[in-house]
Design a protein around this motif. Structure first.
Motif, PDB file in Angstrom:
ATOM      1  N   UNK A   3      41.696   0.370 -34.963  1.00  0.00           N
ATOM      2  CA  UNK A   3      41.517  -0.468 -36.147  1.00  0.00           C
ATOM      3  C   UNK A   3      40.440  -1.519 -35.897  1.00  0.00           C
ATOM      4  N   UNK A   4      40.438  -2.064 -34.680  1.00  0.00           N
ATOM      5  CA  UNK A   4      39.478  -3.128 -34.418  1.00  0.00           C
ATOM      6  C   UNK A   4      38.056  -2.628 -34.300  1.00  0.00           C
ATOM      7  N   UNK A  37      37.520   0.075 -38.130  1.00  0.00           N
ATOM      8  CA  UNK A  37      37.512  -0.531 -39.461  1.00  0.00           C
ATOM      9  C   UNK A  37      36.246  -1.351 -39.714  1.00  0.00           C
ATOM     10  N   UNK A  38      35.839  -2.203 -38.772  1.00  0.00           N
ATOM     11  CA  UNK A  38      34.588  -2.931 -39.011  1.00  0.00           C
ATOM     12  C   UNK A  38      33.415  -1.976 -39.190  1.00  0.00           C
ATOM     13  N   UNK A  73      33.549   1.052 -40.448  1.00  0.00           N
ATOM     14  CA  UNK A  73      33.656   1.587 -41.811  1.00  0.00           C
ATOM     15  C   UNK A  73      33.210   0.543 -42.818  1.00  0.00           C
ATOM     16  N   UNK A  74      33.473  -0.718 -42.477  1.00  0.00           N
ATOM     17  CA  UNK A  74      33.129  -1.801 -43.390  1.00  0.00           C
ATOM     18  C   UNK A  74      31.644  -2.121 -43.335  1.00  0.00           C
ATOM     19  N   UNK A 110      29.868  -2.792 -40.464  1.00  0.00           N
ATOM     20  CA  UNK A 110      29.464  -3.600 -39.311  1.00  0.00           C
ATOM     21  C   UNK A 110      28.720  -2.700 -38.315  1.00  0.00           C
ATOM     22  N   UNK A 132      35.824 -11.727 -30.438  1.00  0.00           N
ATOM     23  CA  UNK A 132      36.477 -10.424 -30.532  1.00  0.00           C
ATOM     24  C   UNK A 132      37.350 -10.071 -29.327  1.00  0.00           C
ATOM     25  N   UNK A 143      33.385  -7.913 -41.626  1.00  0.00           N
ATOM     26  CA  UNK A 143      32.241  -8.718 -42.084  1.00  0.00           C
ATOM     27  C   UNK A 143      32.480  -9.283 -43.476  1.00  0.00           C
ATOM     28  N   UNK A 184      32.016  -6.014 -47.499  1.00  0.00           N
ATOM     29  CA  UNK A 184      32.275  -4.662 -47.036  1.00  0.00           C
ATOM     30  C   UNK A 184      32.946  -3.877 -48.149  1.00  0.00           C
ATOM     31  N   UNK A 185      32.924  -2.559 -48.019  1.00  0.00           N
ATOM     32  CA  UNK A 185      33.553  -1.659 -48.990  1.00  0.00           C
ATOM     33  C   UNK A 185      33.108  -1.976 -50.415  1.00  0.00           C
TER      34      UNK A 185
END
Lengths: 345, 330
Positions: free
Chosen positions: A36-37, A40-41, A43-44, A46, A311, B176, B179-180
């Motif tokens: 997830x750490x 997910x970023x 995918x977002x 990052x 992080x 961030x 996002x999405x």
């Protein structure tokens, strides 16, 4: 039962089996946390470069960011990164962030480039505060909550029952930080019964340690005591109307024995399970209490890590928190197996 | 379908219904839902809680159109040297019934009302997500059984091993700022709903799984199967209607938990981003500005808003549970 070689004691077998399951659960939990750490970023949107800059100070040079990216292998596939993380926990890891070289001894839960320190010792230094807070509050709420629940159930419908259940309902509806702030305002500033709430190590001055923690203990315990009082009351009402309680009374046992040995014992079983889970999850409540009372424990460490966008610290503390829960569940299961023979299957 | 809601043995229902003083003829035509409603109506505390809940929902929907803009500064209401509101109790007046904030002079009532919208929106959406995942997983695990049940039950254990609060604040830290395809508060709201919903479903899942396990063995399921009904039909047409009661009760009890959760996150500064009002954020403002000692109403009003809302949902949820399952209220 077959006449085979002497089998190990069933409790031992159960414990060994649960231990293996726990190790497995720890691995799964850490994998999901890790995924997830890092997933997910990504995918977002990052980038690994953006991630790398989260590892390093506030105004990093592009070269330093690139060095971190290379060094940590942030562009490597996730399983590789996870494997490296696990190896770090067991063997420790050398970090080489551009200009600064650092060694992170095992158990290496990551290295905070912003604080120039390995994460593990920082977390360990917060532990005494959080453990002091948690242990005191847990004793308070377990004893208080169960006692109030039992009395309420036995004196159902009386003024005591109505009053304590009303307070309990209010207790589960109040946010910890709100009660904390009011307690702080009233008993620390207005009437300074407990001034200067700050942590003093137990070994240094046990009396001051306790006095300074009284307010946080009460605030944290209030929420849980309310919950446990409600649960215990419901459980007691349920068990006390069972047939075997009538039987116990009929055969002339003293009421005290009926209540404590037959009633409470059965009503407490689910409470023990919930207690184990709550202890594991307590870091959540500790965060709010520690922030409210400015106690420098693991909870405040977490919040500061988030504020600094650090992080490795965030990942480390999340994993530690998850480990707490898994271990707490294991302890409860084992205790159960010792107490209740039906569980050992 | 004659819904065998696991509510009460029939012997229990009749005398209780007669207590309400209605003739035997009326009793015959009464469904279990009506009986529960009658019982709920007699529970004054729960009804009061329900009324407050409805009021709060109306406030959350329509309130923001009725109050002034929560971001307007009223410098004229603030004492220029002390930065605190003029007048007692945080500057309470007819124009500002809940007073104004220190320093800025923003109207507290409109911030509370706008905060209600955010708080309830997140709580409802997160509950809806948790309940949908939990119900689907629980019903499948309970009905199918075998290895499917094993996998789902184990994954519930794994999810319950996650420290929700730590996880939520950590996740907000690593995502961030846009996002999405979302950014700012819509991203935060989405994130909060996702985190709460995604990690709270196992509670619901466990309850539904347990209920399904016992319902599966009932005669009406056998009857449906014997006339040729298949899996999906049995799951959603036979089992689901019988699970409405626990779903309703535990959703009502999950909402206040989620409200508290959102407030906690906003208090910690990882929830709703200011200047958008949120109750937790208002308390955090009161603390961080250092004004809560001088002007206690600054902190007490949002705190009471959280308290009253959560309490109302809890009272209503408890009453609902007692009405739908009288065994629990012994």
């Amino acid at each position: 039962m077959t006449a085979r070689a002497p089998a190990p004691h069933p409790v031992i077998t159960f414990i060994v089996r649960r231990l293996i399951a726990t190790v497995f659960l720890l691995i799964v939990v850490s994998m999901i946390t890790f995924a997830i750490f890092f997933l997910l970023p990504r995918l977002a949107g990052q980038t690994t470069r953006g991630l790398a800059s989260q590892y390093i100070g506030r105004n990093p040079t592009p070269a330093a960011v690139h060095a971190i990216e290379q060094q940590l292998g942030l562009d490597a596939p996730l399983p590789v990164q996870y494997g490296r993380f696990l190896r770090g926990i067991v063997l420790g890891e050398h970090f080489n962030a551009g200009t600064s070289k650092a060694y992170c001894p095992p158990p290496c839960f990551g290295y905070s480039f912003k604080n120039q320190q390995p994460v593990w010792p920082m977390m360990v230094s917060g532990l005494p505060v959080t453990i002091s807070l948690a242990a005191g509050a847990a004793i308070l709420w377990l004893v208080g909550g169960v006692a109030i629940g039992v009395i309420s159930a036995l004196r159902r419908g009386t003024l005591f029952d109505r009053f304590s259940m009303g307070v309990a309902l209010a207790g589960v509806s109040l946010p910890i930080f709100f009660t904390g702030l009011i307690a702080l305002e009233l008993f620390s500033y207005k009437w300074p019964i407990f001034p200067n709430v700050q942590f003093v190590p137990f070994t240094q001055n046990p009396l001051l340690w306790a006095r300074n923690l009284v307010l946080p203990w009460i605030v944290l315990a209030f929420l849980y005591a309310a919950l446990y009082a409600r649960l215990t009351r419901a459980g007691m009402l349920e068990t006390m109307s069972e047939d075997y309680i009538r039987t116990a009374r009929a055969k002339g046992l003293p009421e005290r024995t009926v209540i404590f040995k037959h009633g409470l014992r059965a009503a407490l079983t689910p409470i023990v399970t919930i207690f184990g889970m709550d202890i594991g999850l307590l870091l959540g409540g500790a965060i709010l209490t520690e922030v409210t009372f400015s106690l420098h424990g693991l909870g405040l460490f977490t919040v500061e890590a988030i504020q600094n966008q650090d992080l490795p610290e965030i990942l480390g503390v999340t994993l530690l928190a998850a480990f707490f829960i898994v271990i707490a569940n294991l302890v409860v299961d084992v205790l159960y197996a010792v107490v209740d023979p039906r569980v050992r299957r | 379908m004659a819904a065998p809601l696991d509510v009460a043995p029939s012997g229990d229902v009749a005398p209780e219904a007669m207590l309400s003083g209605i003739s035997a003829k009326a009793i015959e035509g009464r469904s279990l839902g009506q009986i529960a409603w009658l019982r709920l109506r007699r529970d004054k505390v729960a009804m009061a809680g329900g009324a407050v809940v409805i009021f709060l929902i109306l406030v959350a929907i329509f309130g923001p159109f009725l109050v002034q803009n929560p971001d307007i500064y009223h410098a004229n209401l603030i004492n220029p040297t002390l930065s605190r509101p003029n007048g007692p109790f945080g500057g309470i007046s007819v124009a500002h019934p809940f007073g104004v904030e220190p320093v800025t002079g923003r109207d507290v009532l409109s911030r509370i009302v706008n905060g209600a919208r955010v708080s309830l929106l997140i709580a409802f959406l997160a509950t809806a997500l948790a309940v949908s995942i939990g119900v689907v997983m629980g019903i499948i695990a309970g009905y199918v059984g075998g290895w499917v049940d094993g996998v789902i039950a184990r994954s519930m254990d794994v999810f319950l091993a996650f420290p929700l609060l730590v996880f939520a604040i950590a996740l907000v830290g690593v995502i961030p700022s846009s996002a999405f395809g979302l950014s700012g508060n819509s991203l935060r709201i989405g994130l909060l709903v996702f985190v709460i919903g995604f990690f709270a479903w196992p509670y619901m899942g466990r309850i539904i799984r347990g209920q399904t396990l016992s319902l599966r063995e009932r005669e009406f399921v056998d009857a449906a199967r014997s006339i040729g009904a298949r899996g999906p039909y049995i799951l959603f047409r036979e089992l689901l209607p019988n699970l409405v009661a626990p779903i309703l009760v535990y959703s009502t009890l999950l909402i206040p938990t989620n409200i508290l959760f959102e407030a906690a996150l906003s208090y910690l500064g990882v929830g709703i981003i200011p200047p958008t009002p949120s109750w937790g954020g208002m308390i955090s403002d009161a603390v961080n500005s250092g004004f809560y000692s001088i002007d206690p109403m600054y902190m007490i009003i949002p705190g009471l808003a959280i308290f009253i809302t959560v309490m109302a949902f809890n009272l209503f949820g408890d009453g609902l549970r007692d009405a739908l399952d009288p065994r629990s209220s012994r």
